[in-house]
Design a protein around this motif. Structure first.
Motif, PDB file in Angstrom:
ATOM      1  N   ASN A 186       0.810  -1.216   0.000  1.00  0.00           N
ATOM      2  CA  ASN A 186       0.000   0.000   0.000  1.00  0.00           C
ATOM      3  C   ASN A 186       0.843   1.266   0.000  1.00  0.00           C
ATOM      4  O   ASN A 186       0.307   2.370  -0.142  1.00  0.00           O
ATOM      5  N   PHE A 187       2.148   1.132   0.214  1.00  0.00           N
ATOM      6  CA  PHE A 187       3.031   2.293   0.257  1.00  0.00           C
ATOM      7  C   PHE A 187       4.259   2.000  -0.609  1.00  0.00           C
ATOM      8  O   PHE A 187       4.780   0.889  -0.620  1.00  0.00           O
ATOM      9  N   ALA A 188       4.716   3.012  -1.322  1.00  0.00           N
ATOM     10  CA  ALA A 188       5.785   2.810  -2.300  1.00  0.00           C
ATOM     11  C   ALA A 188       7.156   2.642  -1.660  1.00  0.00           C
ATOM     12  O   ALA A 188       8.038   2.002  -2.227  1.00  0.00           O
ATOM     13  N   VAL A 189       7.365   3.212  -0.488  1.00  0.00           N
ATOM     14  CA  VAL A 189       8.706   3.280   0.093  1.00  0.00           C
ATOM     15  C   VAL A 189       8.933   2.140   1.080  1.00  0.00           C
ATOM     16  O   VAL A 189       8.092   1.849   1.927  1.00  0.00           O
ATOM     17  N   SER A 190      10.079   1.481   0.950  1.00  0.00           N
ATOM     18  CA  SER A 190      10.535   0.502   1.934  1.00  0.00           C
ATOM     19  C   SER A 190      11.486   1.202   2.888  1.00  0.00           C
ATOM     20  O   SER A 190      12.370   1.953   2.455  1.00  0.00           O
ATOM     21  N   GLN A 191      11.304   0.998   4.205  1.00  0.00           N
ATOM     22  CA  GLN A 191      12.112   1.718   5.182  1.00  0.00           C
ATOM     23  C   GLN A 191      12.765   0.774   6.176  1.00  0.00           C
ATOM     24  O   GLN A 191      12.240  -0.299   6.475  1.00  0.00           O
ATOM     25  N   ASN A 192      13.910   1.202   6.699  1.00  0.00           N
ATOM     26  CA  ASN A 192      14.624   0.450   7.717  1.00  0.00           C
ATOM     27  C   ASN A 192      14.540   1.178   9.050  1.00  0.00           C
ATOM     28  O   ASN A 192      14.605   2.419   9.103  1.00  0.00           O
ATOM     29  N   PHE A 193      14.412   0.397  10.129  1.00  0.00           N
ATOM     30  CA  PHE A 193      14.305   0.967  11.468  1.00  0.00           C
ATOM     31  C   PHE A 193      15.190   0.156  12.415  1.00  0.00           C
ATOM     32  O   PHE A 193      15.280  -1.071  12.289  1.00  0.00           O
ATOM     33  N   ALA A 194      15.829   0.830  13.347  1.00  0.00           N
ATOM     34  CA  ALA A 194      16.556   0.126  14.400  1.00  0.00           C
ATOM     35  C   ALA A 194      15.581  -0.771  15.158  1.00  0.00           C
ATOM     36  O   ALA A 194      14.424  -0.403  15.386  1.00  0.00           O
TER      37      ALA A 194
END
Length: 344
Positions: free
Chosen positions: A59-67
């Motif tokens: 549903n969202f274009a961006v893949s993100q990384n989180f600690a």
């Protein structure tokens, strides 16, 4: 450190829910009647051997990384990250995870997309563990919403998505979490419609009303507000009086609705839904003018009953309609409200 090459992807799918009646009483000791729906959230997780969680969604274009220990950020990924942190604290998983979320649940519609994503993530993380059942996942999900996300919700949504199956109604006593799964009668059609009015529970309005309910219970000297009587609440001043009147009357409506469901009395159940919406509008003050008009038109066009569902402030309505009339009824309602969307 976990060796990613030795691990496989784990996946879980969890449905959303609509609450037929019993609104704003899951933390007040009432009985609620949510029903699982076909729209669902599917979560896949794979250990990556790092100190980061990589999260993406269709549903969202961006893949993100989180600690892996990062706090909530008022971001859609908070629901996944809160579940991953809980799972790591229980040693269900190790290290960071690569997560993919696919959901057909409308966001901000009052159908518990957040609970579904949390439970699906927990279910995937605990895959293969015999001592983690649906109830355990539900209580874990509630803890995550309360403590990580910061929404002081009750247990209804989590139990509904963890235990329910599409087409069944969960009659849940929120005092002791005892429950029964009831079949929806064949002569009933439940229609869920997105009003187009977006909602969010993190903006403070939910917490204010919940705190008012708890204050009313404390003032009356009862453990749960639903245990009070309509006579006893007259000692309260507004707005506590209003909140208490809704909780006490809604608890009674839920009990009556269970009886109507068991006997197949669609007309009575619909009438109780209408009364519930009136109370949510007047005493809980959680409806909107657009939704009030949508509910009014739904009933005037032939629904047995209709009401706002979920915590309110926007989102969906749920209507009870004779099966043979659903399509004609829906087409007429859509003509009056072109921006609405039918979920089921």
């Amino acid at each position: 450190m976990t060796n990613p090459s030795s691990l496989v992807t784990r996946e879980a799918t969890v449905p959303c829910r609509v609450n037929l009646i019993g609104e704003w009483i899951d933390f007040n000791g009432g009985t609620v009647l949510p029903m699982a729906l076909a729209p669902s959230a599917t979560v896949q997780i794979t250990a990556n051997g790092t100190a980061l969680d990589g999260i993406k969604s269709t549903n969202f274009a961006v893949s993100q990384n989180f600690a892996i220990d990062a706090p909530a950020e008022d971001h859609w990924s908070d629901y996944v990250r809160g579940a991953l942190q809980y799972a790591r604290s229980r040693n269900w998983i190790e290290s960071g995870q690569d997560v993919s979320v696919e959901s057909t649940i409308p966001v901000g519609a009052g159908l518990s997309s957040s609970a579904a994503i949390i439970v699906a993530t927990l279910k995937a993380a605990s895959s293969g563990l015999a001592d983690v059942d649906g109830e355990a996942l539900a209580f874990a999900a509630k803890e995550i919403e309360n403590n990580f996300i910061g929404v002081p919700c009750g247990i209804m949504d989590q139990m509904a998505v963890a235990l329910g199956e599409p087409g069944t109604v969960l009659a849940l006593d929120t005092r002791d979490c005892s429950y029964a799964l009831l079949d929806l009668p064949e002569a009933w059609s439940v229609v869920v419609i997105h009003s187009g009015v977006r909602r969010a529970l993190s903006d403070g309005r939910y917490r204010v009303r919940r705190d008012q309910c708890l204050e009313a219970a404390a003032t009356l000297g009862v453990d749960y507000l639903c245990e009070a009587s309509l006579l006893s609440i007259d000692a309260l001043d507004a707005p506590l009086l209003n909140r208490a009147r809704h909780a006490v009357s809604e608890a009674a409506r839920s009990r009556d609705a269970i009886a109507a469901l068991r006997t197949g009395d669609r007309s009575k159940f619909g009438r109780l839904m209408n009364e519930s919406h009136d109370s949510l509008r007047e005493d809980m003050a959680v409806s909107t003018p657009e939704i009030d008009q949508l509910v009014c038109d739904a009933v005037s066009l032939g629904a047995d009953g209709a009401r706002i569902t979920g915590a309110g402030f926007g989102g969906c309505i749920v209507a009870l309609v004779e099966p043979e009339r659903v399509e004609t009824w829906w087409n007429a309602l859509k003509l009056r409200h072109p921006s609405i969307e039918r979920i089921i």
